[in-house]
Design a protein around this motif. Structure first.
Motif, PDB file in Angstrom:
ATOM      1  N   GLN A   1      -8.210 -10.279  24.731  1.00 17.90           N
ATOM      2  CA  GLN A   1      -9.461 -10.152  25.488  1.00 17.90           C
ATOM      3  C   GLN A   1      -9.955  -8.715  25.485  1.00 17.90           C
ATOM      4  OE1 GLN A   1     -11.386 -12.332  26.832  1.00 17.90           O
ATOM      5  NE2 GLN A   1     -10.261 -14.140  27.519  1.00 17.90           N
TER       6      GLN A   1
ATOM      7  N   TRP B   1       7.859 -21.471  31.469  1.00 17.69           N
ATOM      8  CA  TRP B   1       9.166 -21.054  30.949  1.00 17.69           C
ATOM      9  C   TRP B   1      10.253 -22.082  31.260  1.00 17.69           C
ATOM     10  CZ3 TRP B   1       8.078 -17.870  27.414  1.00 17.69           C
ATOM     11  CH2 TRP B   1       7.045 -16.938  27.577  1.00 17.69           C
TER      12      TRP B   1
ATOM     13  N   SER C   1      -0.669 -21.889  27.805  1.00 20.02           N
ATOM     14  CA  SER C   1      -1.571 -20.763  27.612  1.00 20.02           C
ATOM     15  C   SER C   1      -1.028 -19.529  28.320  1.00 20.02           C
ATOM     16  CB  SER C   1      -2.958 -21.123  28.154  1.00 20.02           C
ATOM     17  OG  SER C   1      -3.835 -20.054  27.992  1.00 20.02           O
ATOM     18  N   LEU C   2      -0.491 -19.742  29.506  1.00 21.90           N
ATOM     19  CA  LEU C   2       0.083 -18.631  30.266  1.00 21.90           C
ATOM     20  C   LEU C   2       1.252 -18.000  29.504  1.00 21.90           C
ATOM     21  CD1 LEU C   2       0.487 -18.868  34.070  1.00 21.90           C
ATOM     22  CD2 LEU C   2       2.195 -17.667  32.768  1.00 21.90           C
ATOM     23  N   MET C   3       1.947 -18.833  28.749  1.00 17.59           N
ATOM     24  CA  MET C   3       3.094 -18.331  27.995  1.00 17.59           C
ATOM     25  C   MET C   3       2.667 -17.732  26.651  1.00 17.59           C
ATOM     26  SD  MET C   3       6.100 -21.129  28.676  1.00 17.59           S
ATOM     27  CE  MET C   3       5.271 -22.690  28.738  1.00 17.59           C
ATOM     28  N   GLY C   4       1.353 -17.581  26.456  1.00 11.14           N
ATOM     29  CA  GLY C   4       0.881 -16.957  25.229  1.00 11.14           C
ATOM     30  C   GLY C   4       0.884 -17.883  24.039  1.00 11.14           C
ATOM     31  N   LEU C   5       0.687 -19.168  24.300  1.00  9.64           N
ATOM     32  CA  LEU C   5       0.635 -20.135  23.200  1.00  9.64           C
ATOM     33  C   LEU C   5      -0.730 -20.830  23.219  1.00  9.64           C
ATOM     34  CD1 LEU C   5       4.136 -21.673  23.854  1.00  9.64           C
ATOM     35  CD2 LEU C   5       3.532 -20.303  21.857  1.00  9.64           C
ATOM     36  N   ARG C   6      -0.968 -21.635  22.202  1.00 16.21           N
ATOM     37  CA  ARG C   6      -2.163 -22.468  22.218  1.00 16.21           C
ATOM     38  C   ARG C   6      -2.054 -23.439  23.392  1.00 16.21           C
ATOM     39  NH1 ARG C   6      -4.570 -24.451  16.689  1.00 16.21           N
ATOM     40  NH2 ARG C   6      -5.209 -22.463  15.869  1.00 16.21           N
ATOM     41  N   GLY C   7      -3.144 -23.568  24.130  1.00 18.06           N
ATOM     42  CA  GLY C   7      -3.088 -24.432  25.300  1.00 18.06           C
ATOM     43  C   GLY C   7      -3.257 -25.884  24.929  1.00 18.06           C
ATOM     44  N   GLN C   8      -2.144 -26.555  24.702  1.00 18.06           N
ATOM     45  CA  GLN C   8      -2.210 -27.986  24.414  1.00 18.06           C
ATOM     46  C   GLN C   8      -1.248 -28.703  25.354  1.00 18.06           C
ATOM     47  OE1 GLN C   8      -1.408 -27.722  20.129  1.00 18.06           O
ATOM     48  NE2 GLN C   8      -3.502 -28.425  19.761  1.00 18.06           N
TER      49      GLN C   8
ATOM     50  N   GLU D   1       4.963 -11.930  25.867  1.00 22.67           N
ATOM     51  CA  GLU D   1       4.269 -13.134  25.401  1.00 22.67           C
ATOM     52  C   GLU D   1       3.118 -13.490  26.327  1.00 22.67           C
ATOM     53  OE1 GLU D   1       8.156 -15.457  24.769  1.00 22.67           O
ATOM     54  OE2 GLU D   1       6.770 -16.347  23.337  1.00 22.67           O
TER      55      GLU D   1
ATOM     56  N   CYS E   1      -7.398 -25.868  28.946  1.00 23.94           N
ATOM     57  CA  CYS E   1      -6.424 -25.075  29.708  1.00 23.94           C
ATOM     58  C   CYS E   1      -6.523 -25.307  31.207  1.00 23.94           C
ATOM     59  CB  CYS E   1      -6.575 -23.597  29.393  1.00 23.94           C
ATOM     60  SG  CYS E   1      -6.062 -23.222  27.722  1.00 23.94           S
TER      61      CYS E   1
ATOM     62  N   GLY F   1      -7.210 -16.473  30.591  1.00 21.01           N
ATOM     63  CA  GLY F   1      -7.310 -17.460  29.514  1.00 21.01           C
ATOM     64  C   GLY F   1      -8.268 -16.990  28.445  1.00 21.01           C
ATOM     65  N   GLY F   2      -8.688 -17.925  27.615  1.00 21.44           N
ATOM     66  CA  GLY F   2      -9.545 -17.523  26.510  1.00 21.44           C
ATOM     67  C   GLY F   2     -10.698 -18.476  26.245  1.00 21.44           C
TER      68      GLY F   2
ATOM     69  N   TYR G   1      -8.823 -20.380  20.878  1.00 16.31           N
ATOM     70  CA  TYR G   1      -9.622 -20.110  22.070  1.00 16.31           C
ATOM     71  C   TYR G   1     -11.042 -19.683  21.691  1.00 16.31           C
ATOM     72  CZ  TYR G   1      -5.270 -20.376  24.634  1.00 16.31           C
ATOM     73  OH  TYR G   1      -4.103 -20.818  25.185  1.00 16.31           O
TER      74      TYR G   1
END
Lengths: 576, 180
Positions: free
Chosen positions: B41, A339, A318-325, B33, A309, A303-304, B76
């Motif tokens: 990171q 997915w 977030s796992l799918m590379g998007l903003r975690g909302q 993705e 998240c 994560g970031g 993030y």
């Protein structure tokens, strides 16, 4: 070496056990140093280097190895020494300046009783009491942390030597996926991330859904401001978590597993990746595992640093590379998750419970704990207590025993005022409420919550209004901004608390807080928003006198709040 | 403003390219993705921030748009889109640090070090970031982490100032955790 059958594994395991026994009961000296994020902060890596150099300089032959964190953060860095006729002695606070003296002692077969925490034996050794009798460990029941601080977390051989992956073998060869789900259901293990939803029920609906592929995800995000159990667990015993995820994949009949680790947990990420690599190399992960035709793949994702998240649907985005909302539910994630496929998401600690359940049966697990909360719980307590660290206790332990027994009570000069529970999602408990126990339900009525097991003890120098404001400001800062009640409600609540802190409180602030909180609780989209005002409401309930003093008397009893700052701040900005 | 800063800094992108070539080889777009955050990171770890040029390298490597990467970088908290000071300092503001006085410490360091809105000291020696989560070394509370690996615990106004001065001068900080 790739293992191709059950016999291969069993041979490997018995070799590993022999090697372990030779190390731990042989004629050689073994010096173990705990290396984890918390001990590194205290310079454990330097201790390790100094030990190696000192042994070399003394021409003393010993195996120097790293182990994980054993939970006693207050005692880091710790060093364990064993030799012939010298059972393993755990020494605490071995900073570099103590290394020469320590080496000098064990070189001559002596011990330094003053530095020792205990000896791993049933009887005392040269005046050092058994480790299990230490007040910090006496009340603990270590299932998940059994191997922590004993094995090298970066060695799959150590893990297997201590009984690891036997649950995986049992499931692969002796059980059907349905039986695994049944055992988890019988065990009645509830989600360790905070919500306490029974994992077995989740798994069953995940198994029943007929859409492919399915995903199994572990939530090791851990972004709360007072919890560090998951990262220590992964740092100390990464294979245990991995085995749990693999069993989840097996139960769901899928080959896709993920572990989502918070990006700031560098060592945990490193060790988990290493564990996955080793499992692949040995053939316990991959295609056609041990000739069974079953495949399993586990990937690590990071994560970031966004608290949100930790929420299930946000984590998946977030796992799918998007903003975690987060998103609205239904569909629930067992229907549409990663997915847009059926996904079973559990906390890391929940997965870590699974190998034990599969190995020993659900009934064995269900016999531990209370009626509704089974098994053990990893708990971290911080604040001005004598021994800060991570413990594993059986569900049902009274909080008083936990704080004043295991954790040794308050540090000298500090007086207990309250215990903040449930991270930033619940209220505090007062001294008279400490007879409540560690489980999912008992604290709820008092406004507290077990949550993920992170507690903070605070003393008289902490002001309830100020603390409430801190917890509220955290929620404000971490609000993802997707839904209005949380995005606007949390700043509004922070603002009211700021007025109180700055001596600008108006009449009717408390009903205003309650009304605003109600809006946030009822209308927020995700679980985190729905509990965001809980700490404030809890503080109001636990310490009404302090709120009253701020509003009606214009003073802060703890003397923390800048009661006269408000006028200055407001007059500068011109808004009165 | 970020753009002018970015154009002035020379960034060697080769190490990042190498990491991407070695560890980031998705089988399909779906996996690509999933790997974006991890790649960011790596850049953050390498440079201390994620320069626009680095974002472009990641975008090209994974076949996604740079806009999407910027969207993640600004969501993030771990990522910076402008260069940090010479030393990056994380000041823990977890609940354990709070009850041990981190709030006052943050106020004091702001005053003493004249931190700018981006958390940088005027001389550029430090960039201070307050961590809302938890650094997980609560026995040292209140605690700061400097340049990834060095922790300084049991901080108060004087001690933090002394630690920062020592690092400015390139002197070692003798007493690691401030325990008397």
């Amino acid at each position: 070496m790739v293992l191709n059958s059950r016999t291969d594994f069993e041979r490997y395991a018995s070799d590993a056990v022999k090697k372990w026994d030779a190390r731990m009961s042989g004629d050689g000296w073994v010096i173990s140093v705990g290396i984890s994020e918390c001990s590194l902060a205290r310079g454990a890596d330097k201790t390790l280097t100094h030990l190696r150099l000192a042994l070399e300089a003394n021409e003393f032959d010993a195996e120097v190895r790293q182990v994980g964190c054993a939970g006693w953060c207050w005692a880091e860095p710790f060093v364990e020494v064993r030799g012939p006729d010298h059972p393993p002695v755990v020494y605490t606070n071995i900073t570099t300046d103590r290394v020469p003296e320590l080496v000098e002692a064990f070189k001559h077969g002596n011990v330094i009783a003053d530095w020792a925490m205990g000896v791993r034996a049933d009887t005392p050794f040269k005046g050092i009491a058994p480790l299990d009798e230490h007040p910090y460990l006496k009340g603990q029941k270590r299932l998940l942390f059994e191997r922590a601080g004993v094995i090298d977390p970066e060695s799959i051989e150590d893990y297997i030597a201590r009984g690891g992956y036997s649950a995986w073998i049992k499931a692969l060869f002796d059980m059907t996926p349905d039986q695994v789900v049944d055992e988890v259901k019988t065990a009645n293990v509830r989600g360790r991330g905070g919500a306490g939803f029974p994992a077995g029920i989740k798994w069953e609906s995940g198994r029943r859904t007929q859409a492919w592929p399915k995903y199994v995800v572990a939530n090791s995000h851990e972004g709360e401001p007072n919890v560090y159990k998951d990262r220590r667990l992964i740092e100390s015993d990464p294979h245990l978590v991995l085995e749990g995820i693999m069993l989840g994949c097996f139960a769901l009949g899928t080959s896709h597993g993920y572990n989502y680790v918070g990006g700031e947990h560098v060592l945990a990420i490193k060790r988990f990746r290493e564990a996955v690599k080793q499992a692949y190399a040995l053939g316990l992960l991959g295609e056609n595992i041990l000739g069974t035709g079953i495949s399993c793949h586990v990937k690590t994702r990071t994560g970031g640093g966004a608290y949100i998240c930790g929420e299930g649907s946000a984590l998946m985005y977030s796992l799918m590379g998007l903003r975690g909302q987060p998103r609205t539910k239904p569909p629930r994630s067992v229907e549409e998750g990663v997915w847009r496929r059926p996904t079973v998401l559990n906390n890391t600690e929940t997965y870590a419970n699974i190998p034990g359940i599969v190995k020993n049966g659900g009934a064995w697990y269900a016999a531990m704990g209370t009626e509704k909360s089974k098994g053990t719980k990893l708990v971290t307590i911080q604040g001005p207590v004598e021994r800060i660290g991570l413990v594993e206790v059986e569900m049902g332990m009274p909080l008083r025993e936990l704080i004043f027994g295991l954790y040794g009570g308050m540090k000298e000069g500090y007086t207990f005022k309250g215990l903040q529970t449930g991270g930033v999602s619940a209220g505090p408990l007062r001294e008279d409420q400490l007879d409540l126990t560690v489980d999912f339900d008992s604290m709820t009525e008092a406004g507290g919550m077990l949550g993920s097991g992170g507690f903070v003890v605070f003393d008289e120098s902490v002001c309830a209004v100020d603390f409430a404001r801190y917890l509220m400001a955290f929620n404000r800062y971490e609000s993802c901004g997707k839904c209005t009640p949380c995005r606007l409600g949390t700043p509004a609540l922070t603002e009211i608390l700021d007025r109180m802190r700055n001596g600008q409180a108006r009449q009717g602030e408390l009903p205003l807080i309650e009304r605003t909180s109600q809006h946030v609780i009822e209308l927020s989209l995700c679980g985190l928003g729905q509990v965001a005002p809980m700490p404030v409401l809890g503080m109001m309930r636990a310490f009404p006198g302090e709120f009253d003093a701020h509003i009606n008397e214009g003073r802060c009893p703890a003397g923390v709040c800048p009661m006269d700052a408000g006028a200055a701040v407001l007059s500068i900005s011109g808004a009165v | 403003m970020a753009d002018t800063t970015q154009s002035q800094v020379e960034i060697d992108l080769e190490p990042l390219r190498e990491i991407l070539r070695r560890d980031f080889n998705p089988d399909d777009y779906q996996e690509a993705e999933e790997l974006i955050l991890g790649a960011c990171q790596e850049a953050q770890l390498l440079y201390g921030w994620v320069p626009q040029a680095a974002s472009q390298v990641i975008a090209d490597h994974l076949g996604v748009s740079i806009n999407r990467i910027y969207g993640l970088l600004t969501f993030y908290a771990d990522f910076r889109t402008d260069p940090p000071g010479e030393h990056a300092m994380l000041l823990c503001h977890g609940a354990a640090c709070f009850v041990m006085g981190s709030e006052r410490l943050i106020r004091e360091i702001n005053d003493d070090q004249h931190l700018g809105p981006d958390g940088r000291t005027p001389d550029g020696a430090f960039s201070v970031q307050v961590v809302n989560g938890c650094l997980g070394v609560c026995n040292l509370a209140p605690v700061a982490q400097i340049d990834h690996h060095h922790y300084f615990g049991h901080l108060n106004r004087e001690r933090l100032a002394a630690v920062m001065q020592a690092i400015r001068d390139g002197r070692p900080v003798e007493d690691l955790d401030g325990v008397e």
